[in-house]
Write a protein that holds these residues in place. Structure first.
Motif, PDB file in Angstrom:
ATOM      1  N   VAL A  70      56.130  41.800  28.172  1.00 54.74           N
ATOM      2  CA  VAL A  70      54.817  41.533  27.593  1.00 54.74           C
ATOM      3  C   VAL A  70      54.956  40.316  26.685  1.00 54.74           C
ATOM      4  N   VAL A  71      53.852  39.619  26.468  1.00 58.19           N
ATOM      5  CA  VAL A  71      53.887  38.416  25.636  1.00 58.19           C
ATOM      6  C   VAL A  71      52.777  38.490  24.596  1.00 58.19           C
ATOM      7  N   GLU A  72      53.011  37.864  23.502  1.00 60.62           N
ATOM      8  CA  GLU A  72      52.015  37.828  22.439  1.00 60.62           C
ATOM      9  C   GLU A  72      50.820  36.977  22.865  1.00 60.62           C
ATOM     10  N   ALA A  73      49.634  37.435  22.484  1.00 62.85           N
ATOM     11  CA  ALA A  73      48.417  36.670  22.776  1.00 62.85           C
ATOM     12  C   ALA A  73      48.283  35.574  21.720  1.00 62.85           C
ATOM     13  N   THR A  74      49.038  34.506  21.905  1.00 60.47           N
ATOM     14  CA  THR A  74      49.028  33.405  20.954  1.00 60.47           C
ATOM     15  C   THR A  74      47.688  32.676  20.989  1.00 60.47           C
ATOM     16  N   ALA A  75      47.489  31.811  20.004  1.00 64.51           N
ATOM     17  CA  ALA A  75      46.243  31.046  19.947  1.00 64.51           C
ATOM     18  C   ALA A  75      46.061  30.221  21.219  1.00 64.51           C
ATOM     19  N   ASP A  76      47.155  29.636  21.718  1.00 62.37           N
ATOM     20  CA  ASP A  76      47.066  28.826  22.932  1.00 62.37           C
ATOM     21  C   ASP A  76      46.669  29.680  24.132  1.00 62.37           C
ATOM     22  N   LYS A  77      47.263  30.867  24.248  1.00 60.45           N
ATOM     23  CA  LYS A  77      46.950  31.729  25.389  1.00 60.45           C
ATOM     24  C   LYS A  77      45.512  32.239  25.302  1.00 60.45           C
ATOM     25  N   ARG A  78      45.060  32.543  24.078  1.00 61.93           N
ATOM     26  CA  ARG A  78      43.661  32.961  23.911  1.00 61.93           C
ATOM     27  C   ARG A  78      42.716  31.843  24.345  1.00 61.93           C
ATOM     28  N   LEU A  79      43.013  30.655  23.901  1.00 60.31           N
ATOM     29  CA  LEU A  79      42.155  29.517  24.242  1.00 60.31           C
ATOM     30  C   LEU A  79      42.129  29.289  25.746  1.00 60.31           C
ATOM     31  N   GLN A  80      43.267  29.456  26.397  1.00 64.70           N
ATOM     32  CA  GLN A  80      43.331  29.275  27.843  1.00 64.70           C
ATOM     33  C   GLN A  80      42.430  30.277  28.557  1.00 64.70           C
ATOM     34  N   LEU A  81      42.485  31.540  28.128  1.00 60.49           N
ATOM     35  CA  LEU A  81      41.646  32.562  28.742  1.00 60.49           C
ATOM     36  C   LEU A  81      40.172  32.316  28.445  1.00 60.49           C
ATOM     37  N   GLN A  82      39.870  31.971  27.196  1.00 61.26           N
ATOM     38  CA  GLN A  82      38.475  31.733  26.827  1.00 61.26           C
ATOM     39  C   GLN A  82      37.900  30.532  27.564  1.00 61.26           C
ATOM     40  N   ASP A  83      38.727  29.506  27.789  1.00 58.50           N
ATOM     41  CA  ASP A  83      38.272  28.345  28.568  1.00 58.50           C
ATOM     42  C   ASP A  83      37.939  28.746  30.003  1.00 58.50           C
ATOM     43  N   SER A  84      38.744  29.656  30.570  1.00 53.65           N
ATOM     44  CA  SER A  84      38.464  30.089  31.941  1.00 53.65           C
ATOM     45  C   SER A  84      37.153  30.867  31.999  1.00 53.65           C
ATOM     46  N   TRP A  85      36.850  31.660  30.953  1.00 49.39           N
ATOM     47  CA  TRP A  85      35.564  32.371  30.908  1.00 49.39           C
ATOM     48  C   TRP A  85      34.411  31.362  30.891  1.00 49.39           C
ATOM     49  N   ALA A  86      34.547  30.342  30.045  1.00 47.47           N
ATOM     50  CA  ALA A  86      33.477  29.342  29.922  1.00 47.47           C
ATOM     51  C   ALA A  86      33.267  28.598  31.238  1.00 47.47           C
ATOM     52  N   GLN A  87      34.346  28.302  31.945  1.00 50.93           N
ATOM     53  CA  GLN A  87      34.220  27.585  33.216  1.00 50.93           C
ATOM     54  C   GLN A  87      33.505  28.441  34.258  1.00 50.93           C
ATOM     55  N   ARG A  88      33.843  29.738  34.306  1.00 52.26           N
ATOM     56  CA  ARG A  88      33.160  30.606  35.267  1.00 52.26           C
ATOM     57  C   ARG A  88      31.687  30.772  34.904  1.00 52.26           C
ATOM     58  N   ALA A  89      31.400  30.840  33.611  1.00 47.77           N
ATOM     59  CA  ALA A  89      30.009  30.952  33.184  1.00 47.77           C
ATOM     60  C   ALA A  89      29.215  29.726  33.613  1.00 47.77           C
ATOM     61  N   GLN A  90      29.795  28.551  33.427  1.00 45.71           N
ATOM     62  CA  GLN A  90      29.080  27.335  33.794  1.00 45.71           C
ATOM     63  C   GLN A  90      28.859  27.261  35.304  1.00 45.71           C
ATOM     64  N   LYS A  91      29.842  27.710  36.072  1.00 44.31           N
ATOM     65  CA  LYS A  91      29.680  27.710  37.525  1.00 44.31           C
ATOM     66  C   LYS A  91      28.532  28.628  37.935  1.00 44.31           C
ATOM     67  N   ALA A  92      28.455  29.807  37.298  1.00 41.07           N
ATOM     68  CA  ALA A  92      27.382  30.746  37.614  1.00 41.07           C
ATOM     69  C   ALA A  92      26.022  30.160  37.236  1.00 41.07           C
ATOM     70  N   ILE A  93      25.936  29.500  36.088  1.00 39.94           N
ATOM     71  CA  ILE A  93      24.676  28.911  35.648  1.00 39.94           C
ATOM     72  C   ILE A  93      24.249  27.783  36.583  1.00 39.94           C
ATOM     73  N   ASP A  94      25.225  27.005  37.042  1.00 41.28           N
ATOM     74  CA  ASP A  94      24.908  25.920  37.970  1.00 41.28           C
ATOM     75  C   ASP A  94      24.342  26.459  39.278  1.00 41.28           C
ATOM     76  N   LEU A  95      24.883  27.585  39.735  1.00 40.58           N
ATOM     77  CA  LEU A  95      24.455  28.150  41.013  1.00 40.58           C
ATOM     78  C   LEU A  95      23.168  28.968  40.893  1.00 40.58           C
ATOM     79  N   VAL A  96      22.971  29.579  39.731  1.00 39.95           N
ATOM     80  CA  VAL A  96      21.790  30.425  39.510  1.00 39.95           C
ATOM     81  C   VAL A  96      21.109  29.924  38.236  1.00 39.95           C
ATOM     82  N   PRO A  97      20.250  28.917  38.324  1.00 39.72           N
ATOM     83  CA  PRO A  97      19.673  28.272  37.134  1.00 39.72           C
ATOM     84  C   PRO A  97      18.937  29.221  36.193  1.00 39.72           C
ATOM     85  N   GLU A  98      18.454  30.361  36.684  1.00 40.41           N
ATOM     86  CA  GLU A  98      17.740  31.275  35.790  1.00 40.41           C
ATOM     87  C   GLU A  98      18.641  31.818  34.686  1.00 40.41           C
ATOM     88  N   LEU A  99      19.953  31.683  34.828  1.00 44.68           N
ATOM     89  CA  LEU A  99      20.877  32.121  33.789  1.00 44.68           C
ATOM     90  C   LEU A  99      20.950  31.136  32.627  1.00 44.68           C
TER      91      LEU A  99
END
Length: 483
Positions: free
Chosen positions: A306-335
């Motif tokens: 197991v590894v510690e959820a460092t600030a860098d690892k948190r940011l990496q995961l949060q960036d991936s969430w934001a990218q998926r959100a933007q992709k969904a918004i681009d495909l479904v503008p009502e979001l």
């Protein structure tokens, strides 16, 4: 056909192109295959098995094939050839009885085969000139098995190919679901011992399912690695063993075998059928599924790094969430009107404690779970097959699996209002079985549920637009619960 240089097989590739391009496991449409490895495996009267690795575009595929000079008296029981080449009839080894027998022997105690050719260190899908290298198929047997009486290939897989080998003698449903061998598991699914030597000495008599990983990935496949760690838990099928392709560039898991549960039922089918007939499964079953999920996570965290959820690892995961959100918004503008609300749920995870990151299932939903006589059994730890292997082996938040199952309940309930109370009650039952979550973990779980629902919106928009209302309704509920 002896151990010829791989160049001698070059003219076979065009003959295989129509078969490969039509296969469900073929990821592209270029149909310009190049043979990168030709490894002789076994030979009998009139038939040979060769392990071929064939590159098409930037993907390399495991394609074990049988070569027969003449079908002879066996013509009636053999599948049609996939190609004719020189004086040989070529068949997919997973369809040919000789190939099926030899593939299982690679895992359960056949000799270790070596020889063959390999590509340059740039990778098997590389187009650089091939140079001679040693390659070996090596077995990793976890328990001995009795001989099989028959085999049949399953037709439902997409990314891989599976073969079921029937039990050597009739076994009761309970025995078939616990391994069908003395000393493997009792009726509750609990292992009698964790001693490795005792496990290796087990004589397994029940049915077996073998999986051929069609896409070649260098490194440990999580479907092999994680299920072997969990094998004695009763939460996954008993593992029989695996086989690896050893190359000068590294190794790749290519085959795995485990007990087959012939009377178990697919959880998705069981649940959706029960809802359609107005007889939903008891709440306690979903509490137990939550307990099983927690047990799997606990074993993986105790057995693998197991590894510690460092600030860098948190940011990496949060960036991936934001990218998926933007992709969904681009495909479904009502979001788009929910952009700020989505960002707020993700941002809330910055101010709560994170647990350590660990190995997880990675693609957890009702289609990966069976209802069996011994309870819930979890399958397919490969993760999302289209993601790079290195990404699928990365430690992650265990709550991602929890979010995946909560979203799967939502899908089982459908887009209408008829089953929404069942969805809420079932999600609560599952969470109660999984165990108490801290307030910080609840914040993380909400973000992971939203991330999953946004991924689902993008997927449905691209492949099944009629299904978009299901994840959209889920997003609205998640956002509403956060208000």
């Amino acid at each position: 056909m002896n151990r010829e240089p791989v160049e001698s097989f070059a003219s076979l590739a065009p003959a295989l192109a129509p078969w490969m391009s039509a296969a469900r496991w073929h990821l592209g449409s270029t149909a310009t295959p190049k043979i990168r490895l030709a490894l002789p495996v076994a030979r009998a009267a009139g038939v040979e098995l060769h392990w071929l690795v064939i590159a098409d575009g930037d993907v390399a595929y495991n394609t074990p094939l049988t070569f027969r000079q003449s079908a002879g008296d066996e013509q009636a029981v053999l599948p049609a050839p996939i190609a004719a080449w020189e004086n040989w009839e070529i068949r997919d080894a997973t369809d040919d009885p000789f190939g099926q027998e030899q593939l299982l022997r690679l895992i359960t105690g056949g000799p270790v085969y070596s020889g063959g050719t390999d590509s340059s260190a740039a990778g098997l899908a590389d187009t650089a000139p091939i140079r001679e290298e040693e390659a070996t198929l090596a077995s990793h047997r976890l328990c001995a098995v009795q001989p099989r009486t028959s085999a049949r290939r399953l037709g439902r897989e997409q990314s891989n190919t599976s073969i079921v080998y029937d039990a050597v003698s009739p076994v009761s449903p309970a025995a078939g679901e616990t391994g069908g061998a003395a000393g493997s598991r009792d009726a509750t699914g609990s292992p009698p011992t964790t001693d490795a030597a005792a496990t290796a000495a087990t004589i397994f008599a029940g049915p077996i399912i073998l999986k051929l990983f069609r896409v070649l990935h260098l490194g440990d496949n999580p479907d092999v690695e994680l299920q072997q760690v969990l094998s004695d838990s009763g939460a996954v099928p008993l593992q029989i063993g695996s086989a690896q392709l050893l190359l000068h560039t590294g190794h790749a898991d290519v085959l795995t075998a485990q007990e087959f549960l012939p009377t178990a039922s697919d959880a998705w089918e069981s649940i959706t059928t029960s809802l359609a007939t107005g007889r939903p499964l008891p709440r306690e079953e979903f509490v137990e599924l939550g307990r099983t999920t927690r047990r799997i996570h606990s074993i993986l965290a105790a057995s693998l790094p197991v590894v510690e959820a460092t600030a860098d690892k948190r940011l990496q995961l949060q960036d991936s969430w934001a990218q998926r959100a933007q992709k969904a918004i681009d495909l479904v503008p009502e979001l788009a009107e929910y952009t700020d609300a989505i960002a707020a749920i993700f941002a809330a995870t910055q101010s709560v404690p994170w647990p350590p990151l660990q190995r997880i299932h990675g693609d957890y939903h009702l289609g990966q779970v069976l209802r069996s006589a011994r309870g819930w059994v979890v399958l397919d730890f490969e993760g999302e097959p289209l993601r790079p292997l290195a990404q699928r082996r990365q430690p992650d938040l265990a709550l991602r699996d929890v979010a995946g199952m909560l979203r799967s309940f939502d899908y089982a309930g459908g887009a209408g209002s008829e089953h929404q109370e069942w969805v809420r009650a079932t999600q609560q039952a599952f969470l109660s079985g999984y165990g108490t979550l801290s307030e910080g973990h609840k914040v993380l779980l909400r973000a992971l549920e939203l991330d999953k629902a946004l991924y689902e919106v993008a997927y449905e928009a691209a492949t099944r637009p009629a299904w978009i209302p299901i994840p959209l309704a889920g997003i609205h509920r998640i956002l509403g619960a956060a208000d």
